[in-house]
Enzyme design. Structure first.
Site, mmCIF file in Angstrom:
data_model
loop_
_atom_site.group_PDB
_atom_site.id
_atom_site.type_symbol
_atom_site.label_atom_id
_atom_site.label_comp_id
_atom_site.label_asym_id
_atom_site.label_seq_id
_atom_site.Cartn_x
_atom_site.Cartn_y
_atom_site.Cartn_z
ATOM 1 N N TYR A 92 0.908 -0.994 -0.255
ATOM 2 C CA TYR A 92 0.218 -0.136 -0.174
ATOM 3 C C TYR A 92 0.863 1.232 0.037
ATOM 4 O O TYR A 92 1.861 1.738 0.661
ATOM 5 C CB TYR A 92 -0.689 0.481 1.230
ATOM 6 N N SER A 183 0.625 -7.899 1.492
ATOM 7 C CA SER A 183 0.651 -7.124 2.029
ATOM 8 C C SER A 183 -0.946 -6.714 1.036
ATOM 9 O O SER A 183 -1.728 -7.219 0.655
ATOM 10 C CB SER A 183 0.984 -6.148 2.365
ATOM 11 N N GLN A 184 -0.733 -5.435 0.357
ATOM 12 C CA GLN A 184 -1.179 -4.604 -0.401
ATOM 13 C C GLN A 184 -1.256 -5.718 -1.937
ATOM 14 O O GLN A 184 -2.748 -6.635 -2.310
ATOM 15 C CB GLN A 184 -1.463 -3.545 -0.885
ATOM 16 N N ASP A 273 0.611 -10.025 14.112
ATOM 17 C CA ASP A 273 0.334 -9.529 12.763
ATOM 18 C C ASP A 273 -0.619 -8.483 13.328
ATOM 19 O O ASP A 273 -2.615 -7.934 13.389
ATOM 20 C CB ASP A 273 -0.323 -9.604 11.520
ATOM 21 N N HIS A 302 3.758 -7.593 10.485
ATOM 22 C CA HIS A 302 3.511 -7.961 9.599
ATOM 23 C C HIS A 302 4.935 -7.018 9.042
ATOM 24 O O HIS A 302 5.337 -6.152 9.193
ATOM 25 C CB HIS A 302 2.285 -6.099 9.374
#
Length: 319
Positions: A92, A183-184, A273, A302
């Site tokens: 992101y 992630s994203q 996370d 994360h």
């Protein structure tokens, strides 16, 4: 083991909290129809960065709503016939990164692509044009407009359109295309494989954009999800529209796209996370109906997951 979420036995059964809109299937059918009408006008521009074993290009195409989308394209030089391809998606607000981060798959004889998400840290365009908030965050972009205006709708379509472009390159075997990201990027890998079911393998790592209501109820609407709190504070301070808002976000919730994935999935989850809570990732994973496996990192959050980049490489190396 310390817990920030549910016990593992419950995670393995958890099916998500965020509502799925009643017209979810029609929504994405309509979106794909819009995408297929777009002339992508693909352009390849040689990069100044080159290697002896791979050619490097900037690839541009036109996505929905007229945005020009950028990707880096690495193509092996000394191959005959068609070969596999791997598509990378970034985290992101970030961008595709440096060329050297793509060369390891080219060494296998694969084509490699990495897409800049529109409106984030790379070269892709965000054509805008929505009502309501545009100050903070892409999850909430378009939330006060028609659901067809949600920005992540367009981003998900960009991933599928790029996959289709890749599968039609003369050097690529359309039956041997994989997607990956963290992630994203992990969320976009799932979305891409759902909207382009010919994707063969999918390797997401702690995917974002899943089970928004669960994130909210865990009081973790911070960091990557902080725009949810921003939205409520600015535009719905008494939460009178809470059910409506989370239902609309359901259109861009990857857990609801997961059943459409046909390719084999390798997921990695850090059980500590607090950015993308494990339960939100399991909500997606538990809805997958394809061949799947999961790698757990009990003491990791994360962050980098030791050894997992090698696992992804091995998972994709037999394409």
């Amino acid at each position: 083991m310390p817990l920030i979420d549910m016990p593992l036995t419950e995670l393995k059964e958890y099916m998500g909290r965020n509502p799925k809109p009643d017209d979810f299937t029609e929504y994405w059918d309509r979106a794909l129809q819009e995408m297929r009408k777009v002339n992508p006008n693909v352009e390849l521009i040689p990069s100044d960065f080159q290697t002896t074993y791979a050619e490097c290009f900037h690839l541009y195409f036109t996505g929905v709503r007229g945005a020009r989308i950028h990707a880096k394209y690495v193509r092996p030089r000394h191959t005959s016939g068609t070969h596999p391809a791997v598509i990378h998606f970034h985290g992101y607000t970030m961008n595709v990164g440096e060329w050297t981060g793509l060369l390891h798959y080219a060494a296998l004889g694969y084509s490699v692509l990495a897409m800049d998400v529109r409106g984030q840290g790379g070269l892709s365009e965000d054509t805008g044009g929505v009502k309501g908030n545009t100050h903070s965050g892409h999850i909430i972009r378009g939330l006060d407009d028609n659901a067809d205006q949600l920005l992540f709708r367009h981003v998900f379509l960009d991933t599928a359109q790029l996959a289709n472009i890749v599968m039609n390159l003369p050097e690529v075997d359309e039956e041997r295309v994989a997607v990956t990201g963290w992630s994203q990027g992990g969320a976009l890998a799932i979305a891409c494989a759902a909207l382009e079911p010919k994707i063969k393998k999918v390797a997401p790592v702690y995917p974002f954009l899943s089970d928004y209501q669960r994130v909210w109820e865990m009081d973790l609407a911070e960091k990557a999800y902080d725009e949810l709190q921003t939205y409520f504070r600015r535009f719905d301070p008494q939460h009178r529209r809470e059910a409506e808002i989370f239902t609309k976000l359901g259109y861009i919730d990857i857990q609801h796209l997961a059943p459409l994935v046909k390719g084999e999935v390798l997921l990695a989850v850090g059980l500590m996370d607090t950015v993308c809570p494990p339960s939100t990732q399991f909500a997606m994973y538990n809805k997958l109906t394809t061949t799947k496996s999961i790698e757990l990192y009990p003491d990791f959050a994360h962050e980098d997951l030791p050894g997992h980049r090698d696992r992804i490489f091995q998972f994709l190396s037999d394409l």
